[in-house]
Design a protein around this motif. Structure first.
Motif, PDB file in Angstrom:
ATOM      1  N   ASP A  30       0.838  -1.198   0.000  1.00 22.79           N
ATOM      2  CA  ASP A  30       0.000   0.000   0.000  1.00 22.79           C
ATOM      3  C   ASP A  30       0.875   1.252   0.000  1.00 22.79           C
ATOM      4  O   ASP A  30       1.327   1.703   1.057  1.00 22.79           O
ATOM      5  CB  ASP A  30      -0.919  -0.033   1.225  1.00 22.79           C
ATOM      6  CG  ASP A  30      -1.920   1.100   1.258  1.00 22.79           C
ATOM      7  OD1 ASP A  30      -1.744   2.108   0.534  1.00 22.79           O
ATOM      8  OD2 ASP A  30      -2.882   0.982   2.044  1.00 22.79           O
ATOM      9  N   VAL A  31       1.126   1.804  -1.172  1.00 20.03           N
ATOM     10  CA  VAL A  31       2.012   2.958  -1.279  1.00 20.03           C
ATOM     11  C   VAL A  31       1.430   4.187  -0.581  1.00 20.03           C
ATOM     12  O   VAL A  31       2.177   4.988  -0.016  1.00 20.03           O
ATOM     13  CB  VAL A  31       2.395   3.263  -2.746  1.00 20.03           C
ATOM     14  CG1 VAL A  31       1.250   3.867  -3.513  1.00 20.03           C
ATOM     15  CG2 VAL A  31       3.633   4.137  -2.812  1.00 20.03           C
ATOM     16  N   ASP A  32       0.101   4.351  -0.591  1.00 16.89           N
ATOM     17  CA  ASP A  32      -0.505   5.503   0.092  1.00 16.89           C
ATOM     18  C   ASP A  32      -0.255   5.428   1.597  1.00 16.89           C
ATOM     19  O   ASP A  32       0.145   6.421   2.212  1.00 16.89           O
ATOM     20  CB  ASP A  32      -2.000   5.580  -0.193  1.00 16.89           C
ATOM     21  CG  ASP A  32      -2.293   5.954  -1.638  1.00 16.89           C
ATOM     22  OD1 ASP A  32      -1.510   6.725  -2.234  1.00 16.89           O
ATOM     23  OD2 ASP A  32      -3.302   5.468  -2.179  1.00 16.89           O
ATOM     24  N   ALA A  33      -0.483   4.271   2.187  1.00 18.89           N
ATOM     25  CA  ALA A  33      -0.235   4.099   3.627  1.00 18.89           C
ATOM     26  C   ALA A  33       1.246   4.241   3.932  1.00 18.89           C
ATOM     27  O   ALA A  33       1.626   4.831   4.949  1.00 18.89           O
ATOM     28  CB  ALA A  33      -0.765   2.745   4.095  1.00 18.89           C
ATOM     29  N   LEU A  34       2.093   3.717   3.061  1.00 17.53           N
ATOM     30  CA  LEU A  34       3.525   3.809   3.280  1.00 17.53           C
ATOM     31  C   LEU A  34       3.985   5.266   3.272  1.00 17.53           C
ATOM     32  O   LEU A  34       4.790   5.679   4.096  1.00 17.53           O
ATOM     33  CB  LEU A  34       4.265   3.006   2.209  1.00 17.53           C
ATOM     34  CG  LEU A  34       5.759   2.877   2.444  1.00 17.53           C
ATOM     35  CD1 LEU A  34       6.197   1.428   2.357  1.00 17.53           C
ATOM     36  CD2 LEU A  34       6.515   3.712   1.449  1.00 17.53           C
ATOM     37  N   MET A  35       3.455   6.070   2.364  1.00 19.61           N
ATOM     38  CA  MET A  35       3.873   7.474   2.275  1.00 19.61           C
ATOM     39  C   MET A  35       3.353   8.307   3.433  1.00 19.61           C
ATOM     40  O   MET A  35       3.909   9.363   3.732  1.00 19.61           O
ATOM     41  CB  MET A  35       3.440   8.075   0.940  1.00 19.61           C
ATOM     42  CG  MET A  35       4.177   7.501  -0.270  1.00 19.61           C
ATOM     43  SD  MET A  35       5.993   7.544  -0.159  1.00 19.61           S
ATOM     44  CE  MET A  35       6.304   9.316  -0.130  1.00 19.61           C
ATOM     45  N   LYS A  36       2.321   7.841   4.122  1.00 19.57           N
ATOM     46  CA  LYS A  36       1.782   8.593   5.258  1.00 19.57           C
ATOM     47  C   LYS A  36       2.725   8.621   6.451  1.00 19.57           C
ATOM     48  O   LYS A  36       2.563   9.458   7.331  1.00 19.57           O
ATOM     49  CB  LYS A  36       0.428   8.032   5.673  1.00 19.57           C
ATOM     50  CG  LYS A  36      -0.659   8.377   4.692  1.00 19.57           C
ATOM     51  CD  LYS A  36      -1.988   7.833   5.141  1.00 19.57           C
ATOM     52  CE  LYS A  36      -3.067   8.176   4.120  1.00 19.57           C
ATOM     53  NZ  LYS A  36      -4.371   7.624   4.487  1.00 19.57           N
ATOM     54  N   VAL A  37       3.705   7.735   6.501  1.00 21.08           N
ATOM     55  CA  VAL A  37       4.627   7.727   7.636  1.00 21.08           C
ATOM     56  C   VAL A  37       5.752   8.736   7.469  1.00 21.08           C
ATOM     57  O   VAL A  37       6.422   9.086   8.430  1.00 21.08           O
ATOM     58  CB  VAL A  37       5.227   6.322   7.896  1.00 21.08           C
ATOM     59  CG1 VAL A  37       4.144   5.276   8.044  1.00 21.08           C
ATOM     60  CG2 VAL A  37       6.233   5.929   6.848  1.00 21.08           C
ATOM     61  N   TRP A  38       5.956   9.205   6.248  1.00 20.98           N
ATOM     62  CA  TRP A  38       7.086  10.095   5.968  1.00 20.98           C
ATOM     63  C   TRP A  38       6.807  11.534   6.396  1.00 20.98           C
ATOM     64  O   TRP A  38       5.684  12.006   6.332  1.00 20.98           O
ATOM     65  CB  TRP A  38       7.391  10.090   4.471  1.00 20.98           C
ATOM     66  CG  TRP A  38       7.998   8.807   4.002  1.00 20.98           C
ATOM     67  CD1 TRP A  38       7.321   7.720   3.553  1.00 20.98           C
ATOM     68  CD2 TRP A  38       9.373   8.475   3.951  1.00 20.98           C
ATOM     69  NE1 TRP A  38       8.208   6.731   3.211  1.00 20.98           N
ATOM     70  CE2 TRP A  38       9.479   7.166   3.443  1.00 20.98           C
ATOM     71  CE3 TRP A  38      10.549   9.169   4.281  1.00 20.98           C
ATOM     72  CZ2 TRP A  38      10.702   6.525   3.259  1.00 20.98           C
ATOM     73  CZ3 TRP A  38      11.765   8.533   4.088  1.00 20.98           C
ATOM     74  CH2 TRP A  38      11.836   7.225   3.586  1.00 20.98           C
ATOM     75  N   SER A  39       7.867  12.225   6.768  1.00 22.42           N
ATOM     76  CA  SER A  39       7.803  13.656   7.024  1.00 22.42           C
ATOM     77  C   SER A  39       7.377  14.351   5.737  1.00 22.42           C
ATOM     78  O   SER A  39       7.639  13.863   4.637  1.00 22.42           O
ATOM     79  CB  SER A  39       9.194  14.146   7.442  1.00 22.42           C
ATOM     80  OG  SER A  39       9.298  15.542   7.328  1.00 22.42           O
ATOM     81  N   CYS A 125       7.329  11.094  12.548  1.00 22.42           N
ATOM     82  CA  CYS A 125       7.367  10.854  11.113  1.00 22.42           C
ATOM     83  C   CYS A 125       8.763  10.334  10.732  1.00 22.42           C
ATOM     84  O   CYS A 125       9.732  10.527  11.466  1.00 22.42           O
ATOM     85  CB  CYS A 125       7.037  12.126  10.335  1.00 22.42           C
ATOM     86  SG  CYS A 125       8.085  13.521  10.740  1.00 22.42           S
ATOM     87  N   MET A 126       8.827   9.663   9.594  1.00 21.35           N
ATOM     88  CA  MET A 126      10.098   9.130   9.105  1.00 21.35           C
ATOM     89  C   MET A 126      10.811  10.184   8.282  1.00 21.35           C
ATOM     90  O   MET A 126      10.204  10.873   7.465  1.00 21.35           O
ATOM     91  CB  MET A 126       9.864   7.880   8.262  1.00 21.35           C
ATOM     92  CG  MET A 126      11.149   7.220   7.788  1.00 21.35           C
ATOM     93  SD  MET A 126      10.889   5.768   6.746  1.00 21.35           S
ATOM     94  CE  MET A 126      10.192   4.632   7.909  1.00 21.35           C
TER      95      MET A 126
END
Length: 149
Positions: A30-39, A125-126
């Motif tokens: 899930d790229v959308d969920a993965l990108m939500k962790v990033w700063s 955030c990451m």
């Protein structure tokens, strides 16, 4: 002048909670969920084995989209070492990855990873994800399960 960290897209109350969300998104593809962790800072960095240095949201997202198109990844954390303080956290992990291609072929490998997390007013955030192929065939996981390189 120090850069101001923008609010993360999702609120995480701890670096460990964010890390769990990252690996769940990775395993789900899930790229959308993965990108939500990033700063939301454009200085985010993602370094993966045999792939170019990647910086910024567009480039990081494109990298993960490309990887998810190669196949489904199942990630299992074998060993963890963490250093957390009030505003930053650095986690090093040994992660077992099982990659299954659309043709049904399976490859397995282990990664040594380093994740850097930052805390803002809105949560964790990451900022950086760096992975390298583990060349030690899990010897550290067998002998010293709580310590990585």
């Amino acid at each position: 002048m120090p850069r101001k960290l923008r609010a993360p897209k999702s609120m995480f109350s701890s670096a460990s909670e964010l890390e769990a969300a990252f690996y769940a998104a990775l395993s789900a593809g899930d790229v959308d969920a993965l990108m939500k962790v990033w700063s939301e800072d454009e200085d985010i960095i993602c370094i993966l084995p045999n792939l170019p240095y990647t910086q910024g949201h567009v480039a990081v997202r494109e990298l993960w989209e490309m990887l998810f198109n190669i196949g489904r990844m199942n990630a299992h954390i074998l060993a963890t070492h963490t250093f957390d303080n009030l505003l930053t956290a650095v986690h090093t992990l040994l992660v077992h990855i099982q990659l299954t291609t659309p043709a049904g072929e399976t490859q397995t490998f282990n990664l040594h990873t380093t994740q850097v997390y930052l805390k803002s007013e809105q949560g964790w955030c990451m900022s950086l994800y760096h992975a390298t192929i583990a060349q030690d065939n899990n010897k550290l996981a067998d002998v010293l399960p709580n310590l990585l390189h």
